[in-house]
Design an enzyme around this catalytic site. Structure first.
Site, PDB file in Angstrom:
ATOM      1  N   GLY A   1       0.839  -1.204   0.000  1.00 51.57           N
ATOM      2  CA  GLY A   1       0.000   0.000   0.000  1.00 51.57           C
ATOM      3  C   GLY A   1       0.866   1.244   0.000  1.00 51.57           C
ATOM      4  O   GLY A   1       2.050   1.179  -0.339  1.00 51.57           O
ATOM      5  N   ASN A   2       0.279   2.367   0.345  1.00 49.36           N
ATOM      6  CA  ASN A   2       1.062   3.604   0.458  1.00 49.36           C
ATOM      7  C   ASN A   2       0.421   4.517   1.497  1.00 49.36           C
ATOM      8  O   ASN A   2      -0.611   4.189   2.068  1.00 49.36           O
ATOM      9  CB  ASN A   2       1.212   4.275  -0.910  1.00 49.36           C
ATOM     10  CG  ASN A   2      -0.130   4.641  -1.508  1.00 49.36           C
ATOM     11  OD1 ASN A   2      -0.864   5.464  -0.967  1.00 49.36           O
ATOM     12  ND2 ASN A   2      -0.482   4.009  -2.631  1.00 49.36           N
ATOM     13  N   TYR A   3       1.053   5.653   1.729  1.00 52.99           N
ATOM     14  CA  TYR A   3       0.641   6.511   2.846  1.00 52.99           C
ATOM     15  C   TYR A   3      -0.541   7.429   2.545  1.00 52.99           C
ATOM     16  O   TYR A   3      -0.898   8.261   3.373  1.00 52.99           O
ATOM     17  CB  TYR A   3       1.819   7.382   3.296  1.00 52.99           C
ATOM     18  CG  TYR A   3       2.920   6.608   3.971  1.00 52.99           C
ATOM     19  CD1 TYR A   3       2.669   5.886   5.128  1.00 52.99           C
ATOM     20  CD2 TYR A   3       4.217   6.612   3.458  1.00 52.99           C
ATOM     21  CE1 TYR A   3       3.677   5.178   5.759  1.00 52.99           C
ATOM     22  CE2 TYR A   3       5.238   5.918   4.083  1.00 52.99           C
ATOM     23  CZ  TYR A   3       4.965   5.203   5.235  1.00 52.99           C
ATOM     24  OH  TYR A   3       5.961   4.513   5.859  1.00 52.99           O
TER      25      TYR A   3
END
Ligand code: CTP
Length: 398
Positions: free
Chosen positions: A208-210
């Protein structure tokens, strides 16, 4: 745009009340009819004589005029107004508005108002950050009220932080812009992607990512406030749309996001692709939890995810507007223009991670808007809601 508009200026008991005098003068100068409604505490900070002299109308504060028994109808006032602006709005008044505690003329007028309500909070930084204030402000947003975010700066307490009422000139500009752009997107269908995507590795892990979705959801709120019919295709986020009319389709992976967008796209006028889509996903999903084992660590092979922006860019028909985002760390302008062309976008919003206060997870953003004709519009560092307004302004003007 303020000429001839009926505006209720609500003033509550905060130091920033002195700035309300300037706001009143600006509104009157712009041709608005302004009715001041002040709380009892507000009168401790600024005198009704000054306010009635400048507005040319008696100031309303109590339910009755004591010596004549004349009743001041909050219902009539609420119907008369084209807009209500409460500046400054203290934590106490915000709490009363959020919870319907109608123990003064200002809050009863607020509850009767049919017109849009603008709220300019002003308080100390700790009060501003208190979960109670944060929740009350969110509640006001959910009622459709427009929050004019306080600025960061030195406060009356000499502490420095968020809580300073926005300058009167800016509040007047917000109102002016509102009347200029309200209904500018009426009847338009807008699709917005927001948040990250999660690409499953095994039943308990993902890539995923932030991204928090804040920018995409702020765009959705702003577009809905201008009359658009908004659908958000959202990756996994912790936030919710506060305007009930916003439709949200929850997805997890880039493929799911692409499928939802493709299904909706032919029917929309504008698509804003704000999601941070993972470019790669694990080539294979392992259907059991990968265990820690002796020997070499496992290797995750990746496959390319679909490029949603490029897919929609290929399907785009005349009259549709496609807006992308570019988050860059270097060679920002060239990269953004490259994406604009490659994905057949009409506009790209460039974020540089080199700018403090821009990017993932922050409440602020600093962007540059570039359109297909090559026009470059820098938008200074501001709260994400205001950046959203600037972007939507741009789209509405297309
Ligand atoms: N985007 C998309 N689908 C993808 C990747 C990106 O729709 N698989 C969209 C984003 O929502 C954004 C724009 O394309 O509007 C640019 O995203 P970005 O991640 O900056 O661009 P990439 O093409 O992925 O380029 P890179 O990661 O190499 O910078």
């Amino acid at each position: 745009m303020l000429k001839g508009k009926n505006i209720i200026l609500g003033i509550t008991g905060g130091i920033a009340a002195y700035k309300s005098v300037t706001l009143l003068r600006l509104l009157v100068k712009a041709g608005a009819q302004v009715q001041v409604v002040i709380t009892p505490a507000g009168k401790e900070f600024i005198t009704p004589v000054t306010l009635s002299a400048l507005s040319g109308r008696p100031v309303v504060s109590e339910f009755f005029t004591a010596n004549t028994g004349e009743w001041h109808s909050h219902v009539d006032l609420g119907l008369w107004a084209d807009a209500m602006v409460i500046a400054p709005a203290t934590a106490s008044t915000i709490g009363k508005m959020a919870n319907g505690i109608a123990d003064n003329m200002l809050v009863t007028t607020y509850l009767s108002a049919k017109a849009p309500v603008f709220v300019a909070p002003a308080m100390d930084l700790d009060m501003m950050a208190h979960p109670s204030t944060v929740a009350n402000i969110e509640r006001l947003r959910s009622y459709g009220n427009i929050i004019i975010e306080p600025a960061e700066g030195e406060l009356a307490s000499h502490l420095v932080g968020k809580g300073r009422m926005e300058e009167p000139e800016e509040i007047a500009r917000v109102l002016d812009r509102y009347f200029d752009t309200v209904d500018s997107l009426a009847g338009k269908k807008i699709l917005i992607t927001a948040g990250p995507t999660y690409e499953k590795i095994d039943p308990v892990r993902f890539i995923g990512n932030y991204s928090t979705g804040k920018m995409g959801y702020a765009l959705a709120e702003e577009a809905a406030a201008r009359g658009a019919d908004v659908t958000v295709v959202s990756g996994p986020v912790a936030i919710k749309a506060v305007t009930p009319a916003i439709k949200v389709i929850d997805v997890e992976s880039a493929v799911e996001m692409r499928d939802a967008c493709v299904q909706l796209f032919d029917d929309v006028d504008v698509a804003i692709l704000c999601a941070a889509v993972a470019d790669y996903a694990p080539a294979e999903f392992v259907d059991h939890k990968i265990k820690r084992e002796e020997g070499d660590p496992p290797v995750i092979h990746l496959k390319k995810n679909p490029d949603i922006a490029a897919t929609l860019g290929e399907r785009k028909r005349p009259g549709q507007t496609l807006v992308g985002f570019a988050l860059e760390t270097d060679n920002e302008m060239d990269n953004a223009i490259g994406k604009l062309r490659r994905k057949n976008l009409d506009m790209i919003v460039l974020n540089s991670l080199r700018d403090a206060g821009a990017g993932f997870g922050t409440d602020t953003n600093k962007v540059t808007i570039i359109d297909a004709a090559g026009t470059v519009t820098p938008v200074p560092l501001m709260d994400k809601h205001r950046v959203a307004a600037a972007i939507i302004d741009h789209i509405a003007a297309e």
